[in-house]
Design a protein around this motif. Structure first.
Motif, mmCIF file in Angstrom:
data_model
loop_
_atom_site.group_PDB
_atom_site.id
_atom_site.type_symbol
_atom_site.label_atom_id
_atom_site.label_comp_id
_atom_site.label_asym_id
_atom_site.label_seq_id
_atom_site.Cartn_x
_atom_site.Cartn_y
_atom_site.Cartn_z
ATOM 1 N N ALA A 81 0.842 -1.198 0.000
ATOM 2 C CA ALA A 81 0.000 0.000 0.000
ATOM 3 C C ALA A 81 0.879 1.251 0.000
ATOM 4 O O ALA A 81 1.030 1.914 1.021
ATOM 5 N N VAL A 84 -0.419 4.577 1.572
ATOM 6 C CA VAL A 84 -0.515 4.482 3.032
ATOM 7 C C VAL A 84 0.881 4.605 3.630
ATOM 8 O O VAL A 84 1.114 5.369 4.571
ATOM 9 N N TRP A 102 -7.308 4.926 0.290
ATOM 10 C CA TRP A 102 -7.107 3.482 0.269
ATOM 11 C C TRP A 102 -8.392 2.831 -0.221
ATOM 12 O O TRP A 102 -9.457 3.078 0.347
#
Length: 124
Positions: A81, A84, A102
């Protein structure tokens, strides 16, 4: 039309922290992240169970490896991710709220850096 929607979204984002339930959730999240203080005092990060907290707590090493996470432990956040991961790098020793997108939704996490540069976080 889009400008009106953006303005309404901004107003909602600014007002939500004043809603009692949401304010309590933010306080709970910040309290969950206070495990950073215990890590600073010598407790091992790996001793924490992510799901022992609501919402869950995650602990990330400086290299991006997740030490504690309910489903991604021992994996690297920047590989799973990237947005993130980039947001989490903004963590401070005092603690800070970070925002990121996200899976098509804006999320917020409270993150705090330990003395050994681990990043402890939790979010909504």
């Amino acid at each position: 039309m889009r400008q009106t929607i953006r303005l309404l979204a901004l107003m909602l984002w600014l007002l939500l922290p004043t809603v009692p339930g949401l304010a309590e959730d933010k306080a709970t999240i910040q309290k969950n992240v206070d495990v950073a203080a215990a890590i600073n005092s010598g407790k091992e990060a790996a001793d924490y169970a992510a799901n022992a907290y609501t919402p869950y707590v995650f602990i990330m090493a400086p290299n991006g490896k997740l030490i504690v996470h309910p489903s991604l432990a021992n994996e690297y956040f920047q590989e799973k991710a990237e947005p993130v991961y980039e947001a989490l790098l903004k963590a401070t020793s005092e603690g800070i709220w970070v925002s990121y997108f996200w899976k098509g939704a804006e999320k917020q996490s409270y993150v705090r850096k330990t003395n050994t540069d681990l990043i402890v976080g939790s979010g909504q």
